[in-house]
Design a protein around this motif. Structure first.
Motif, short mmCIF file in Angstrom:
data_model
loop_
_atom_site.label_atom_id
_atom_site.label_comp_id
_atom_site.label_asym_id
_atom_site.label_seq_id
_atom_site.Cartn_x
_atom_site.Cartn_y
_atom_site.Cartn_z
N CYS A 359 -8.33 -25.46 -26.39
CA CYS A 359 -7.80 -26.81 -26.16
C CYS A 359 -8.16 -27.32 -24.76
CB CYS A 359 -6.29 -26.83 -26.37
SG CYS A 359 -5.78 -26.60 -28.09
N ALA A 362 -11.55 -28.64 -25.13
CA ALA A 362 -11.64 -29.84 -25.97
C ALA A 362 -11.02 -31.07 -25.31
CB ALA A 362 -10.97 -29.59 -27.32
N PHE A 394 -11.06 -34.51 -30.45
CA PHE A 394 -10.20 -33.38 -30.09
C PHE A 394 -9.91 -32.51 -31.31
CE2 PHE A 394 -5.93 -31.58 -29.45
CZ PHE A 394 -6.16 -30.86 -28.29
N HIS A 397 -12.58 -29.88 -32.27
CA HIS A 397 -12.85 -28.73 -31.40
C HIS A 397 -11.61 -27.90 -31.08
CE1 HIS A 397 -16.23 -31.51 -30.57
NE2 HIS A 397 -16.93 -30.40 -30.43
#
Length: 875
Positions: A359, A362, A394, A397
């Motif tokens: 995260c 991303a 977002f 990924h």
């Protein structure tokens, strides 16, 4: 043989023969749901005596370490039940999620593993043998990461455990130096076996090789057992695959079978009981386990490998030393808040760590997607579209339990990026366009001028400026002779009054004769806007109009005596010699002034307020006695009727399409009926009461000598009126309508074949919005803006009663004033009625449609035109 059960922490009084030395055997692992957390049936029946009742766990640690002491076998069995057991997981999951406020399973699973790992650390610091039980015949690779985390915490807490154990008397130095009696030997028990396996030893050896290489690769097992979390025997078997029935899969059946077997022997003879229940066959886990226990009592475990390995330390405690040591270690790992133990959650939360890494990668990519090609200021819709695009990047990924947390962070950062100097004002104009200035204070919003959809900051923190949508329209002045650009209006006064006043000065129509509509006249400087409440209605003549009453082909306007009572192409008022067809309509007028005094009395019934004004525009639903501060309508006289020539058309108007620059001729047959005992009732043409009417165009040449036909009771004659219903689009294109559904188009030689009967009909409403005929990629919608009337040089008044409903019912009907009588136009003159640019009531503006709509969406109501007699003044 009855064995008393205990649980950790334990009391020394729970044990007998405390001076005996014992080997500690612990059972850990996973179990099926039907097993109710039990994993000890392979050790012996004496460990199952309390499993008839439903097991429970400690509510704080979400685990339970239960123990069984067999003094004859000189063995203490410890059994760990916790969240790795399906039964415990199902029963405790909901409470666990509420307690730790977890939104997803992976985050909750990390907390669960931490609770279970703390209990495991207790067993790895007190046991000699650890049995890892698994319900299937395959090794669970998730244990690799769990064992690595336990080993890291064990090494970091060596000092704390050593200090803790020094306070216990009777422990050997090697014990508290190494923080445990030995490096425990681990055994693997698999409850099930594949049905196709014929050589079980081959399967067990294959599993041993697989497990050993896996643990060595991850350095969980090393050459020096003292440095490892646990040890694996080098020259002994450590994997056992159960080939018999799976007792844990059916606990009730297992208990019933054991009950039946116990009835076949003498319960007094404990030896026979054990021999009959667990006969020692060639494949017995009891025998498999006993060889390790015997080795522990004989010489201990030495699982070091290598040429220069030192002997491993190995201590067998007494029961008394065990009870003291296990309580101290249990309290440290379960209840302690040691800072090294707090790192256990981070080591086990691998799913969350992986999610955080993904995260974090991303998030910047999604933010960059949002920030690419952003304008200096933009509205909420554009912001939300960009945010959706960024969120899709977002989602492509990002992964894992932290997805929602980082998605909220993405939205928060995008919102902050928009609101820090890039947020557009977005207050809607009266035509539906948002203000494109940055968020600001000030700017006058009229009634229904639009409300900002976002929470505004304090006005003191915002720069002051006026609203501006950046949209400009072309619009004509009141009379239509001057045209210019205008900004998109944000308040009613600018839309319907201020801009037209400025244009009137440039055009010069401010000097023309103008009909002043009633407006608020304050009598004090403390005047204010009236507070309107629902249900307040007008009670004048306009408020009593019933639109649902069918009128047929005859208009009926009961306005006052001396006013048009009815006219139409048919009806009883038409004589046999009268011209028929679409070119003529007939009016019957009865001249009387009996009610002149009554009209004066009616006008005195309710005087308009001089302290409160009507906020917004006047309509039939407005409270009586209130007037607006300004008029949204305009009625000007351009001059004599000779300004218009039907042959040449409208030469003094700007922006009208050439083939539509004509007015429609409207021929009306007027019959004047004399009332009894009234004598002369009609003024002589050319008299002062006709206001000095002159000739106008070819249609009115020599009109002073009107040809009248006498009949019993009165006279009748024909008057010619010219009317025009004008539409104007936002680009300034203007055109006339020949009918409610038709644009006026003259021939190439300027001949108009249409008449005004269809636009003045008593039954036909005129649409307020009409598609513009201009050539454009996307044709615009034109709005009805002006009514042109050229009155005849005859002793009659053309009257106007405009009523506009800018939307489908129950939209209010907007009117220019509150008089009891319609507007009377002077004779032989060119009059232009300009309608409001926008229509706004207390609820907000009524926006023009973006595409053609039915006439009910907006209409000029029928019954607008009328004719009344010129009443001579009393001498």
């Amino acid at each position: 043989m009855q064995v008393k059960k205990f649980s950790l922490p334990c009391s020394p009084e729970s044990f007998t023969h405390t001076e005996k030395k014992v080997v500690i055997v612990s059972v850990i692992g996973k179990s099926q749901y039907r097993a109710k957390g039990s994993k000890t049936e392979m050790v012996g029946p004496h460990l199952l005596v309390d499993l008839i009742n439903h097991p429970s766990v400690d509510p704080d640690s979400i685990s339970e370490i239960e123990g069984y002491y067999s003094h004859q076998e000189k063995t203490i069995y410890l059994h760990l039940r916790g969240l790795f057991d399906t039964d415990t997981l199902v029963n405790e999951y909901d409470n666990f999620m509420k307690k730790f406020k977890c939104n997803d399973f992976l985050s909750a699973w990390a907390h669960m593993r931490e609770r279970y790992a703390r209990a495991l650390l207790v067993l790895f610091h007190i046991s000699h043998i650890i049995i890892l039980s698994h319900p299937t015949h395959t090794f669970d690779y998730s244990y690799v990461h769990l064992f690595r985390a336990l080993d890291v915490i064990r090494q970091k807490t060596l000092g704390q455990i050593s200090t803790l154990l020094t306070s216990i008397t009777g422990l050997p130095k090697s014990w508290y130096t190494n923080s445990r009696p030995c490096s425990p030997r681990i055994l693997f028990y698999f409850e099930t076996c594949p049905g196709t396996i014929k050589n079980i030893k081959k399967l067990e050896h294959s599993l041993e090789d697989q497990i050993y290489h896996l643990l060595r690769k991850h350095r969980i097992v090393t050459n020096v057992s003292a440095n490892s979390l646990f040890a694996i025997p080098a020259n002994q078997e450590f994997v056992y695959v159960n080939t018999g029935s799976t007792e844990s899969s059916d606990m009730l059946g297992y208990m019933f079978e054991k009950l039946m077997n116990s009835c076949k022997v003498n319960p007094v003879n404990n030896k026979n009981f054990t021999d009959n229940v667990y006969s020692k066959s060639e494949r017995s886990f009891t025998a498999f386990l006993q060889q390790h226990i015997k080795l522990a009592f004989a010489k201990g475990f030495d699982d070091n490998v290598g040429r220069h390995s030192t002997p491993a330390h190995f201590e067998i405690p007494t029961v008394a030393a065990f009870s003291q040591t296990v309580n101290a270690i249990y309290d440290f790992f379960i209840n302690s808040r040691d800072k090294e133990l707090t790192n256990l959650h981070g080591l086990l939360d691998i799913d969350v760590k992986f999610s955080k890494i993904i995260c974090n990668k991303a998030l910047p990519r999604a933010l960059q997607t949002y920030q690419d090609n952003l304008p200096q200021h933009y509205e909420r819709n554009y912001h939300e579209n960009k945010l959706r695009h960024a969120m899709s990047v977002f989602k492509a990924h990002a992964r894992g339990p932290l997805f929602d947390e980082f998605a909220e962070k993405l939205q928060s950062e995008c919102d902050n990026h928009w609101k820090t100097g890039r947020q557009m004002c977005e207050v809607l104009s009266l035509t539906g366009n948002p203000c494109t200035n940055p968020l600001h204070s000030g700017g006058s919003e009229g009634a229904g001028g639009g409300e900002h959809t976002d929470e505004r900051k304090e006005d003191n923190d915002l720069p002051p400026m006026e609203h501006c949508s950046g949209v400009r329209y072309n619009c004509s002045c009141n009379c239509g002779r001057w045209q210019g650009p205008r900004d998109d209006p944000f308040n009613v006064k600018n839309a319907n009054y201020d801009w037209f006043q400025v244009m009137a000065k440039q055009c010069g129509c401010s000097q023309l004769e103008t009909v002043q509509f009633p407006v608020f006249q304050p009598s004090t400087h403390n005047y204010r806007a009236a507070q309107l409440f629902p249900g307040t209605k007008r009670k004048d003549s306009f408020g009593r109009v019933d639109l649902s009453t069918p009128q047929g082909q005859t208009q009926a306007c009961s306005l006052a005596d001396g006013t048009l009572h009815g006219y139409g192409s048919g009806g009883q008022s038409q004589s046999a010699n009268e011209p028929s067809g679409d070119d003529h309509q007939k009016v019957v007028i009865q001249v009387s002034d009996d009610n002149s005094d009554n009209l004066k009395e009616k006008s005195l019934v309710r005087q308009p307020s001089t302290t409160e004004y009507l906020p917004g525009m006047l309509h039939t639903g407005s409270p009586s006695g209130l007037l607006p501060q300004f008029s949204s309508w305009s009625l000007v006289c351009l001059g004599p009727s000779s300004l218009y020539s039907h042959n040449l058309g409208l030469q003094h108007q700007t922006g009208i399409l050439p083939n539509s620059a004509f007015l429609l001729p409207w021929d009306v047959t007027v019959r004047l009926e004399q009332q009894k005992d009234r004598g002369t009732f009609w003024p002589i043409v050319g008299d002062q009461s006709t206001h000095g009417l002159g000739s106008r165009g070819k249609s009115f040449q020599n009109s002073n000598a009107l040809k009248c036909r006498k009949f019993k009771g009165g006279k009748e004659f024909v008057v010619k009126i010219f009317v025009g219903v004008e539409y104007e689009c936002p680009r300034g294109h203007r055109f006339m309508a020949a009918a409610p559904d038709k644009i006026l188009k003259a021939t190439g030689s300027g001949i108009v074949k249409d008449s005004g009967n269809k636009v003045t009909s008593s039954t036909a409403d005129m649409p307020l919005y009409f598609p513009c005929s201009c050539r454009a990629i996307s044709p615009l919608i034109a709005q009805l803006m002006r009514i042109h009337v050229v009155t005849p040089k005859a002793p009659v008044h053309v009257t106007l009663n405009p009523r506009v409903q800018p939307g489908p019912p129950p939209t209010p009907i907007f009117i220019p004033g509150c008089e009891e009588e319609p507007i009377r136009l002077s004779q032989s003159a060119y009059w232009v009625l300009r309608l409001p640019y926008v229509y706004v009531d207390e609820k907000g503006p009524y926006l023009a449609p973006k595409r053609p709509m039915p006439i009910s969406h907006g209409r000029l109501l029928a019954g607008m035109y009328g004719i009344s007699a010129v009443v001579p003044e009393k001498k």
